[in-house]
Scaffold this active site. Structure first.
Site, PDB file in Angstrom:
ATOM      1  N   HIS A  65     106.567  56.915  47.773  1.00  0.00           N
ATOM      2  CA  HIS A  65     107.150  58.000  46.982  1.00  0.00           C
ATOM      3  C   HIS A  65     107.469  59.225  47.833  1.00  0.00           C
ATOM      4  O   HIS A  65     106.744  59.574  48.756  1.00  0.00           O
ATOM      5  CB  HIS A  65     106.254  58.370  45.790  1.00  0.00           C
ATOM      6  CG  HIS A  65     104.909  58.929  46.120  1.00  0.00           C
ATOM      7  ND1 HIS A  65     104.687  60.277  46.289  1.00  0.00           N
ATOM      8  CD2 HIS A  65     103.698  58.328  46.272  1.00  0.00           C
ATOM      9  CE1 HIS A  65     103.400  60.486  46.520  1.00  0.00           C
ATOM     10  NE2 HIS A  65     102.779  59.318  46.534  1.00  0.00           N
ATOM     11  N   ASP A 175     100.528  62.591  51.627  1.00  0.00           N
ATOM     12  CA  ASP A 175     100.750  61.738  50.458  1.00  0.00           C
ATOM     13  C   ASP A 175     102.074  62.160  49.814  1.00  0.00           C
ATOM     14  O   ASP A 175     102.118  63.163  49.113  1.00  0.00           O
ATOM     15  CB  ASP A 175      99.592  61.912  49.489  1.00  0.00           C
ATOM     16  CG  ASP A 175      99.710  61.082  48.233  1.00  0.00           C
ATOM     17  OD1 ASP A 175     100.442  60.084  48.249  1.00  0.00           O
ATOM     18  OD2 ASP A 175      99.088  61.460  47.224  1.00  0.00           O
ATOM     19  N   GLU A 203     106.276  60.226  41.469  1.00  0.00           N
ATOM     20  CA  GLU A 203     105.042  59.436  41.408  1.00  0.00           C
ATOM     21  C   GLU A 203     103.869  60.292  40.965  1.00  0.00           C
ATOM     22  O   GLU A 203     103.015  59.831  40.188  1.00  0.00           O
ATOM     23  CB  GLU A 203     104.760  58.811  42.782  1.00  0.00           C
ATOM     24  CG  GLU A 203     103.628  57.784  42.787  1.00  0.00           C
ATOM     25  CD  GLU A 203     102.243  58.370  43.034  1.00  0.00           C
ATOM     26  OE1 GLU A 203     101.249  57.630  42.885  1.00  0.00           O
ATOM     27  OE2 GLU A 203     102.147  59.576  43.371  1.00  0.00           O
ATOM     28  N   GLU A 204     103.805  61.518  41.442  1.00  0.00           N
ATOM     29  CA  GLU A 204     102.642  62.357  41.194  1.00  0.00           C
ATOM     30  C   GLU A 204     102.513  62.797  39.737  1.00  0.00           C
ATOM     31  O   GLU A 204     101.468  63.288  39.328  1.00  0.00           O
ATOM     32  CB  GLU A 204     102.687  63.603  42.092  1.00  0.00           C
ATOM     33  CG  GLU A 204     102.639  63.317  43.585  1.00  0.00           C
ATOM     34  CD  GLU A 204     101.319  62.728  44.060  1.00  0.00           C
ATOM     35  OE1 GLU A 204     100.411  62.530  43.223  1.00  0.00           O
ATOM     36  OE2 GLU A 204     101.183  62.478  45.268  1.00  0.00           O
ATOM     37  N   HIS A 314      95.933  65.664  48.622  1.00  0.00           N
ATOM     38  CA  HIS A 314      96.450  66.616  47.629  1.00  0.00           C
ATOM     39  C   HIS A 314      96.034  68.048  47.952  1.00  0.00           C
ATOM     40  O   HIS A 314      95.773  68.848  47.051  1.00  0.00           O
ATOM     41  CB  HIS A 314      95.988  66.251  46.215  1.00  0.00           C
ATOM     42  CG  HIS A 314      96.707  65.069  45.636  1.00  0.00           C
ATOM     43  ND1 HIS A 314      96.712  64.764  44.288  1.00  0.00           N
ATOM     44  CD2 HIS A 314      97.481  64.109  46.221  1.00  0.00           C
ATOM     45  CE1 HIS A 314      97.439  63.677  44.082  1.00  0.00           C
ATOM     46  NE2 HIS A 314      97.907  63.258  45.248  1.00  0.00           N
TER      47      HIS A 314
END
Length: 341
Positions: A65, A175, A203-204, A314
């Site tokens: 992603h 990420d 995606e998140e 994150h």
């Protein structure tokens, strides 16, 4: 260019969920001339088809992603301070006091909250919620701030990549820019079989991009190329470390969203062993990724996740291993050969 160097380029790009344009344009430039086709679907996913040395007997899809966690501006206070909401899963401990860039002009700001000197004893025992934090861009009024920022603008963590020790690095948006960097390098190499690559959006915030790609591409086998939390830290018991840096890519058997295909899992582990690639498994059923979308989308697919161990995921300061990135790409190349034929 190494995968780490590619990641460094991509970490400088900004793209919370729904704002992935910069990342997509970079990837398009990086894969041009190395693929059969590259197209953007209505969701914003970039779908790349790569011809291999042989036609594939099974349609294999690799997905990473493009979006990162971040913030969206919701309101401008009379003081010129900015209210915001999180985009994706971000905890207060990694937020307060962090520098951010706001809006298309990358206005610098800092996320502020009450200083320790004015907190009550009770407040000192808990984290300030995001709803009580503000972004300070140095504006003295609502009117001044409104000349620079508009509600709906994205805000992203500010930061640069830094080498840590001999093999580790620290950087933002690992990420999943690390996963995107791995897929770019695979596309630029000769591959044994035809393969489809998806650079997905959102995606998140619920894997919306992967859901669309699952229906349009209908793979037989889908591999999510991700980052996962490494908790090899002081004070974390062994059964909760999940995975560790410098022990190779992570092959998952289950997480909170997906029970992975048992035979794919066994075959991936065996293929890694045969190729002499170090690997580890995810030692805690936690987290999730877009595998669930590919598994349940359209007619369904067999799914697998290959993840890069990442500390402080994150946050503005993700820590990962350059060697794990290279070993992860090697494993993916082996899996294309294993599953494609």
């Amino acid at each position: 260019m190494t995968i780490y160097e590619r990641y460094q380029d991509m970490a400088a790009l900004r793209g919370i969920s729904g704002c992935e344009d910069q990342v997509r344009e970079y990837i398009l430039g990086a894969v041009e001339g190395f693929c059969e086709s590259a197209e953007t679907d209505p969701m914003g996913n970039l779908i790349v088809r790569k011809k291999g040395l042989h036609p594939a007997a099974h349609k294999v899809l690799l997905s990473a992603h493009m979006d990162e966690v971040g913030f969206i501006i919701t309101y401008i206070e009379d003081s010129g301070m900015l209210r915001f909401s999180a985009v994706g899963g971000i905890l207060p401990p990694v937020t307060a006091g962090r520098m951010v860039e706001v809006g298309p002009n990358r206005i610098p700001g800092v996320i502020g909250c009450k200083p320790i000197h004015v907190l009550t004893p009770e407040e000192k025992e808990k984290y300030t919620p995001l709803s009580e934090m503000l972004i300070d861009i140095g504006a003295s009024s609502k009117e001044e701030a409104a000349k620079m920022v508009t509600p709906g603008d994205q805000a992203t963590f500010m930061g640069s990549c830094t080498d840590l020790g001999e093999d580790c690095f620290c950087g933002r948006a690992a990420d999943d820019r690390a996963g995107c960097a791995m897929l770019i390098e695979l596309i630029r190499r000769p591959l044994p079989y035809d393969c489809t690559f998806v650079f997905s959006v959102q995606e998140e915030t619920g894997c919306a991009g992967a859901k669309a790609a699952a229906f349009s591409q209908r793979p037989e086998i889908a591999i999510a190329v991700e980052c996962t939390s490494a908790s090899d830290l002081a004070g974390v018991p062994g059964h909760k470390t999940v995975c560790a840096l410098n022990k190779g890519p992570v092959i998952s058997f289950m997480d909170k969203g997906t029970i992975y295909d048992r035979q794919l899992y066994r075959d991936a582990c065996a293929a890694a062993d045969k190729a002499g690639i170090p690997w580890q498994t995810k030692e805690l059923v936690a987290g999730g990724n877009e595998s669930r979308s590919y598994q349940a989308g359209a007619a369904g697919a067999k799914v697998l996740a290959i993840s890069t161990p990442t500390r402080y995921i994150h946050s503005a300061s993700c820590v990962a291993s350059k060697k794990d990135l290279e070993d992860g790409a090697r494993l993916l190349e082996v899996l294309i050969e294993t599953f494609g034929g």
